[in-house]
Scaffold this motif. Structure first.
Motif, PDB file in Angstrom:
ATOM      1  N   ALA A   1       0.825  -1.204   0.000  1.00 58.31           N
ATOM      2  CA  ALA A   1       0.000   0.000   0.000  1.00 58.31           C
ATOM      3  C   ALA A   1       0.862   1.258   0.000  1.00 58.31           C
ATOM      4  CB  ALA A   1      -0.942  -0.008   1.203  1.00 58.31           C
ATOM      5  N   ASP A   2       2.013   1.226   0.685  1.00 55.12           N
ATOM      6  CA  ASP A   2       2.932   2.363   0.651  1.00 55.12           C
ATOM      7  C   ASP A   2       3.506   2.558  -0.743  1.00 55.12           C
ATOM      8  OD1 ASP A   2       2.569   2.908   3.344  1.00 55.12           O
ATOM      9  OD2 ASP A   2       4.230   1.610   3.974  1.00 55.12           O
ATOM     10  N   ALA A   3       3.804   1.458  -1.426  1.00 52.81           N
ATOM     11  CA  ALA A   3       4.387   1.551  -2.768  1.00 52.81           C
ATOM     12  C   ALA A   3       3.391   2.074  -3.789  1.00 52.81           C
ATOM     13  CB  ALA A   3       4.911   0.188  -3.203  1.00 52.81           C
ATOM     14  N   ASP A   4       2.086   2.013  -3.501  1.00 55.56           N
ATOM     15  CA  ASP A   4       1.097   2.534  -4.440  1.00 55.56           C
ATOM     16  C   ASP A   4       1.246   4.036  -4.665  1.00 55.56           C
ATOM     17  OD1 ASP A   4      -0.095   0.142  -5.047  1.00 55.56           O
ATOM     18  OD2 ASP A   4      -1.578   0.273  -3.433  1.00 55.56           O
ATOM     19  N   PHE A   5       1.856   4.742  -3.721  1.00 55.68           N
ATOM     20  CA  PHE A   5       2.026   6.183  -3.852  1.00 55.68           C
ATOM     21  C   PHE A   5       3.201   6.540  -4.767  1.00 55.68           C
ATOM     22  CE2 PHE A   5      -0.316   5.749   0.089  1.00 55.68           C
ATOM     23  CZ  PHE A   5      -1.224   6.788   0.040  1.00 55.68           C
ATOM     24  N   MET A   6       4.033   5.561  -5.104  1.00 49.73           N
ATOM     25  CA  MET A   6       5.245   5.815  -5.876  1.00 49.73           C
ATOM     26  C   MET A   6       4.986   5.586  -7.361  1.00 49.73           C
ATOM     27  SD  MET A   6       6.992   6.651  -3.327  1.00 49.73           S
ATOM     28  CE  MET A   6       8.577   6.892  -4.125  1.00 49.73           C
ATOM     29  N   PRO A   7       5.847   6.178  -8.231  1.00 56.00           N
ATOM     30  CA  PRO A   7       5.650   5.986  -9.675  1.00 56.00           C
ATOM     31  C   PRO A   7       5.984   4.560 -10.109  1.00 56.00           C
ATOM     32  CG  PRO A   7       7.648   7.220  -9.243  1.00 56.00           C
ATOM     33  CD  PRO A   7       6.944   7.101  -7.932  1.00 56.00           C
ATOM     34  N   ARG A   8       5.544   4.234 -11.315  1.00 51.87           N
ATOM     35  CA  ARG A   8       5.817   2.917 -11.897  1.00 51.87           C
ATOM     36  C   ARG A   8       6.388   3.123 -13.294  1.00 51.87           C
ATOM     37  NH1 ARG A   8       0.044  -0.042 -10.378  1.00 51.87           N
ATOM     38  NH2 ARG A   8       0.016   0.626  -8.173  1.00 51.87           N
TER      39      ARG A   8
END
Length: 511
Positions: free
Chosen positions: A339-346
């Protein structure tokens, strides 16, 4: 000119009809959705009946299914009628046929597949696509010579096959976190699968000992009935010889009647315990087998339980429910990281190659066709900027799930420790009760034999014989129940310690 105007009106009419058909179809589909209400009851107080069937008012029965009503063949379930089954054989059968083990197995397989599906997200996705279409247009124009309206029909058709590749290259650990969560959940499911087998072993063992206790109770009731009939014969003989009384005969007959009642109750209890045993086995309720008794099974000594307290800490590390709860906690933490990584770009890579073949036809002119080929590779970055708080809510939900998993793990661990301590205390109490009941039975047997011989020889009274008989009955029942309780307590202790892992005797699993 009249003909050309008629053609134009006809084209408009076809368009209107087509639009009407589309709107009518949509309206009909909406009607079909609401028509599904006809498949349920008309009101809360009206019985439901399948379409084409009728029922009496107030009759809420349902039509049966012949497939569901088929009873399994007990012989086909590897149980042989007439064979006397020992506990290990019953446990082995239950592990192969109890539905709970198959349910746990399928759940473990499902979560294992879920873990594999998460692993697949690390690989690129290759898809083949084909697009085909046909478009017709009619372009009106006014003639230069006659001033009438004319139409030029244009038809364009084409096929465009292509091959596309999508690959998510970097996502700040989101997929790795989801993969960790899936692996922990799969591990928990596998642990629960072994735990389901341990539960089956324990349930069969407990039911086996309860059934054995019921058999012992029936055997005691039958012996007491025989003894009371002998006492009745003695009372009637003394009354016939003039040395007895009618009151003594009535008391003896009352004892026989009470013994008959106890035997009927013992038979009913035996049937109930037999069904409990079949349920633990996962066998058909109509199965008829013979089960060996457990009255002669030895009990552990109280001194052998001295090491139980020291074994509790070690047992926590192999309890299936504790291990599964801890794995679920780790899965919740991994989901929180995702869930924290969802805020980061892909970062992703996309590639496509394909052809486009089309034909153009205008009026009565010859059609024109051409084919083109294209290939492209793209590198893209996507990053959420605003989503109405969806990702924030998702992260808060993951944090809440982790906190709940932590509390659940603490609760399960504390419950497991309490179960171990309670089971050890229960076994100590049961063994002490058995020793006391065993000594009481020996003393009561001496008293009964002396009172019965005295009455039969005309020395004692029926009251003394009756009191001795009641004392012996109570002592024998207490001994039988204490023996069964000790066996069940030993099984419970082994189960709570996570040591009941095979079909071996539960007494052998006690540390």
């Amino acid at each position: 000119m009249l003909r050309k105007a008629s053609v134009s009106r006809l084209a408009k009419l076809r368009t209107c009809i087509a639009l009407g058909v589309v709107l009518g179809t949509i309206g009909g589909l909406q009607g079909c959705a609401t028509d599904a209400l006809k498949n349920t009851s008309a009101s809360p107080s009206t019985p439901w009946v399948p379409q084409g069937q009728s029922a009496l008012p107030g009759d809420f029965s349902v039509s049966g299914s012949t497939d569901i009503g088929l009873l399994p063949d007990p012989v086909s379930q590897d149980l042989q009628p007439g064979k006397v089954y020992q506990l290990p054989e019953l446990i082995d059968f239950a592990q192969r046929h109890n539905p709970s083990t198959r349910v746990a197995w399928e759940q473990a397989r499902q979560l294992a597949l879920a873990s594999g599906m998460v692993e697949a997200t690390f690989l690129p996705i290759l898809t083949a696509n084909v697009f085909a279409g046909r478009q017709q247009t009619s372009i009106p124009y006014r003639g230069l010579l006659d001033g009438d309206t004319h139409h030029v029909d244009t038809t364009v058709s084409g096929v465009a096959p292509n091959l596309a590749l999508q690959w998510l290259v970097f996502d700040f650990g989101r997929r790795e976190a989801l993969s960790d969560a899936a692996r922990h959940n799969a591990y928990a499911a596998n642990v629960n699968f072994n735990g389901a087998h341990q539960a089956v072993i324990y349930n069969v063992t407990r039911s086996y000992y309860q059934y054995g206790a019921a058999k012992d109770r029936l055997a005691i009731a039958e012996e007491v009935l025989v003894n009371n009939r002998l006492l009745q014969d003695a009372a009637e003989s003394r009354y016939a010889n003039g040395t007895g009384t009618s009151i003594a005969v009535a008391q003896a007959r009352q004892l026989v009647a009470q013994s008959n009642l106890r035997m009927v109750q013992a038979q009913s209890m035996l049937r109930d315990q037999y069904q409990e045993l079949l349920s633990a086995l996962g066998a058909s309720p109509t199965t008829q087998i013979e089960v060996a008794g457990a009255s002669n099974r030895p009990l552990p000594g109280i001194d052998e339980l001295a090491s139980v307290d020291s074994a509790i800490e070690a047992a926590l590390s192999k309890r299936p429910d504790v291990l599964a709860s801890y794995a679920e906690l780790q899965a919740a933490k991994a989901t929180e990281r995702a869930a924290d990584a969802d805020f980061m770009p892909r970062v992703f890579v996309a590639a496509a190659t394909g052809t486009n073949k089309k034909n153009l036809s205008i009026g009565h002119l010859p059609s024109i066709g051409n084919q083109t080929t294209g290939t492209g590779v793209f590198l893209g970055v996507t990053m959420p900027i605003y989503d109405g708080g969806l990702l924030a809510a998702k992260r808060q939900q993951a944090v809440s799930v982790t906190a709940s998993a932590e509390a659940a793990f603490e609760k399960i661990r504390n419950t497991a420790m309490r179960e171990m301590v309670v089971a050890a205390d229960a076994l100590r109490s049961s063994l002490a009760a058995f020793d006391a009941a065993d000594a009481l039975t020996e003393a009561a047997a001496v008293t009964y034999d002396a009172a019965f011989d005295a009455y039969r020889n005309g020395v004692g009274t029926i009251t003394e014989a009756t009191a001795a008989e009641s004392g012996l009955l109570d002592a024998r029942l207490a001994r039988s129940e204490a023996h069964a309780a000790s066996l069940i307590a030993a099984s419970t202790l082994a189960f709570t310690l996570g040591a009941m892992t095979s079909s071996t005797s539960p007494l052998e699993a006690i540390p």
